[in-house]
Design an enzyme around this catalytic site. Structure first.
Site, mmCIF file in Angstrom:
data_model
loop_
_atom_site.group_PDB
_atom_site.id
_atom_site.type_symbol
_atom_site.label_atom_id
_atom_site.label_comp_id
_atom_site.label_asym_id
_atom_site.label_seq_id
_atom_site.Cartn_x
_atom_site.Cartn_y
_atom_site.Cartn_z
ATOM 1 N N LEU A 1 10.493 -39.334 -45.047
ATOM 2 C CA LEU A 1 10.453 -40.798 -45.056
ATOM 3 C C LEU A 1 11.409 -42.155 -45.582
ATOM 4 O O LEU A 1 11.532 -41.586 -46.301
ATOM 5 C CB LEU A 1 8.890 -40.800 -45.679
ATOM 6 C CG LEU A 1 8.225 -42.137 -45.554
ATOM 7 C CD1 LEU A 1 8.557 -42.469 -43.571
ATOM 8 C CD2 LEU A 1 7.179 -42.288 -46.050
ATOM 9 N N ASP A 2 11.445 -42.606 -44.540
ATOM 10 C CA ASP A 2 12.162 -43.843 -44.784
ATOM 11 C C ASP A 2 13.521 -43.018 -45.336
ATOM 12 O O ASP A 2 14.570 -44.498 -46.026
ATOM 13 C CB ASP A 2 11.819 -44.946 -45.760
ATOM 14 C CG ASP A 2 10.484 -44.912 -44.651
ATOM 15 O OD1 ASP A 2 10.526 -44.667 -43.881
ATOM 16 O OD2 ASP A 2 9.477 -45.455 -45.297
ATOM 17 N N GLU A 3 14.440 -42.547 -45.540
ATOM 18 C CA GLU A 3 15.387 -41.640 -46.079
ATOM 19 C C GLU A 3 16.492 -41.252 -44.971
ATOM 20 O O GLU A 3 17.325 -40.390 -44.883
ATOM 21 C CB GLU A 3 15.609 -39.987 -46.702
ATOM 22 C CG GLU A 3 14.413 -40.600 -48.211
ATOM 23 C CD GLU A 3 14.157 -39.211 -49.252
ATOM 24 O OE1 GLU A 3 14.555 -38.664 -49.340
ATOM 25 O OE2 GLU A 3 13.298 -39.853 -50.309
#
Length: 301
Positions: A244-246
């Site tokens: 997530l979000d990486e």
């Protein structure tokens, strides 16, 4: 399912990219790559319009190149150009490459939820000719923006996605998407995509996150920013991965704020940054200006 797109406007004169192609090359750096590419293009009397390259280590490091070239009667002659490039790049240098006509826009599906600022900005920029894309559809887990989206002549699909089990919604997404899109944009789509969906859909996915990653990952970043007393808020456009979000970052920007700004102020000002960052990321991706390498990107903007 195959979608029928609105017919493009009829042009009486060739457009600026009608006879142009873009070549992306990446792999291990070694002597002679640029010369070899130029030789193949020169053999076919192609004119190099622009060329960007980068190497992270000239002694066997990673090499990246974006070349735009013009060639008369491009559509008819491009297959032979590709055959010659393939022989030179894959056999002679063991490089990976992509080659495509610039005049053929990439097909995109936009996912959105209730927040519509990024969605409507992309549709507006596309209508003005600022984004070289074909918006195949908009998919939302809420029906709120249906009328506005359809006013742009874009198909709108409402696919509810409530509860912890998203598998039924993702199956419907896949039926709509497969064979119809070249990439997906999450324009403030407030649902987490499963790893299974990301793998099966088989196209790049771009997300806009309303913070300057890696700060304030996850939900509620503006409230977190206010609590932390930050002096800058920003936005990050990145490719989606299972983490997530990486995913690899494409573009970021910030705007200065003060202690007097409320959470609502941060959200309003941050929305301006989100629109700008996402539109740049979409344009760069659609023009093949972004090359993914491990967990980062090379952007020839």
């Amino acid at each position: 399912m195959t979608l029928t797109q609105n017919a493009p406007a009829v042009r009486t004169q060739p457009g600026p990219t009608d006879d142009q192609a873009v070549l992306i090359v990446h792999g291990r750096d070694r002597t002679g790559i640029v010369a070899a590419i130029s030789a193949v293009l020169g053999k076919h009397e192609a004119n190099i319009v622009s060329l960007d390259q980068y190497s992270d280590n000239p002694h066997g490091g990673a090499f990246f190149q974006r070349t735009v070239f013009a060639l008369d009667h491009l559509k008819a002659r491009l297959p032979q150009v590709e055959l010659d490039l393939r022989a030179k790049l894959t056999e002679g240098f063991e490089l990976e490459y992509t080659l495509r006509e610039l005049s053929v826009p990439k097909r995109v599906a936009i996912f959105a939820s209730k927040d519509d600022h990024c969605l409507l900005d992309l549709l507006w920029r596309h209508r003005r000719g600022e984004l070289p894309i074909n918006v195949a559809m908009v998919i939302s887990n809420h029906p709120d923006t249906a009328d506005e989206v359809r006013s742009f002549g874009v198909p709108f699909f409402h696919v509810p996605s409530a509860g912890p089990d998203k598998s039924a919604a993702e199956e419907q997404h896949l039926r709509l998407l497969q064979g119809n899109v070249d990439f997906i944009v999450l324009a403030r789509y407030m649902q987490i995509l499963s790893g299974d969906f990301i793998e099966r859909v088989g196209v790049p996915i771009i997300n806009i996150h309303h913070s300057f990653l890696p700060a304030f990952i996850g939900a509620g970043p503006y409230a977190k920013a206010k609590d932390r007393g930050v002096k800058l808020v920003g936005a990050t456009a990145h490719y989606v991965t299972e983490d997530l979000d990486e995913g690899p970052i494409i573009e970021q920007d910030v705007i200065r704020v003060s202690h007097a700004d409320t959470v609502a102020d941060l959200q309003r000002r941050g929305a301006d940054v989100e629109r700008a960052v996402l539109s740049r990321a979409v344009r760069w991706h659609s023009e093949d200006r972004v090359i993914r390498h491990e967990n980062h990107t090379i952007v020839f903007a």
